[in-house]
Design a protein around this motif. Sequence first.
Motif, mmCIF file in Angstrom:
data_model
loop_
_atom_site.group_PDB
_atom_site.id
_atom_site.type_symbol
_atom_site.label_atom_id
_atom_site.label_comp_id
_atom_site.label_asym_id
_atom_site.label_seq_id
_atom_site.Cartn_x
_atom_site.Cartn_y
_atom_site.Cartn_z
ATOM 1 N N GLU A 43 4.964 0.945 -15.909
ATOM 2 C CA GLU A 43 3.864 1.941 -16.755
ATOM 3 C C GLU A 43 4.285 1.638 -18.347
ATOM 4 N N GLY A 46 2.863 -1.395 -19.428
ATOM 5 C CA GLY A 46 1.514 -1.113 -19.578
ATOM 6 C C GLY A 46 1.126 -0.487 -20.949
ATOM 7 N N ALA A 59 -3.682 -3.705 -17.830
ATOM 8 C CA ALA A 59 -4.285 -3.625 -16.454
ATOM 9 C C ALA A 59 -3.501 -4.269 -15.499
ATOM 10 N N TYR A 62 -0.156 -1.773 -15.069
ATOM 11 C CA TYR A 62 -0.516 -0.605 -14.398
ATOM 12 C C TYR A 62 -0.837 -1.053 -12.979
ATOM 13 N N GLY A 63 -1.478 -1.955 -12.802
ATOM 14 C CA GLY A 63 -1.657 -2.226 -11.106
ATOM 15 C C GLY A 63 -0.546 -2.500 -10.545
ATOM 16 N N LEU A 83 -5.129 2.832 -15.900
ATOM 17 C CA LEU A 83 -5.656 1.591 -15.428
ATOM 18 C C LEU A 83 -7.132 1.286 -15.741
ATOM 19 N N SER A 86 -7.826 0.653 -19.409
ATOM 20 C CA SER A 86 -7.582 -0.627 -19.512
ATOM 21 C C SER A 86 -8.620 -1.641 -19.137
ATOM 22 N N VAL A 99 -11.713 2.359 -9.790
ATOM 23 C CA VAL A 99 -10.457 2.872 -10.258
ATOM 24 C C VAL A 99 -10.750 4.146 -10.926
#
Length: 325
Positions: A43, A46, A59, A62-63, A83, A86, A99
Amino acid sequence: PLHARILVVLEALSADERDAYASELAYHALEAHDPDKALRYGEAAGDKAVGIHGYADAAYHYGRALNAGPLPDATRRRLLRKLGDSLYWSRSAQDARRVYGEALDLARAAGDVEDAGTIQLQIARQHYTHGNTSEAIATAMSAIEILSHGGSQALRDVAAALLALYHAFRLETADTLRLLATIVRPDAPDVAPLYHQARSGAYAFDFNFAAWQDEAALYLAAAERAGEIALALALHNVADCAIATGEMRLAEQWLRRSLELGRRYASSGYFALTTSGLAYQRYLAGELAEAKRLAESALSDASGWAMSDMTSTAAAIWAGLALGD
């Protein structure tokens, strides 16, 4: 294990050094099968990427954080929102919708009205960005309905301002001004740019040019208070209205200033989008050679945003046809 040992070494660095190695920390934590640290560092990586407008990288991080291991619903929802944002900014529309949909389901299940309304508004923004104004209006109205069950007044004002903006884009001046009149705090930092953008658009498309220029100035002032990137986007937006109303001198002035600000953020998509807008403005002003040069420049740098490909390509076609290419 090797990754665990590398992680220990990286964690021994100073806070500033650890920040510089955020993505490496996230990677080694994930490979070391340490889900708590993989989440924390993923995190953080990100967030760092978002801070420099690297939305595709954000992205990715975060993924990875979402896949670090089982997560509490509140944590998963927070990461899904990040996410989705982004993906939205990197123009991955289909993935962003998926998402946001999952995050919205979690927010509704948790009874979090504020979060559900916020996510629904972001979905509406995405529809608007991709030219689906009817869907944007329907989704913003859904957000307003959600927020009527306990959402904050501040967010209800944002929702009303966004809905007004979408009506302005459809040349529905009366609906735009009616919605804006319901806003309690039009001067709030999150509301003022949207409020004046909607009013300026309504007046521009209603051919009330004096009122449009007054509102455009207020819109730019509110955006400037929000930061340079907000100002760059606002300059681009008011330039679009200026082109539509035939104010070519203002359009060129605003687009060039927007481009100057946008260059600082190293966003190829923003550069392409704004340069193609300037190409179209030059085309309408009769400067065909300059229009072609700008359009070619936009096309050469258009890989960042999918939508900018379309805009810059159109600008190139307009200029190319006029020149007989």
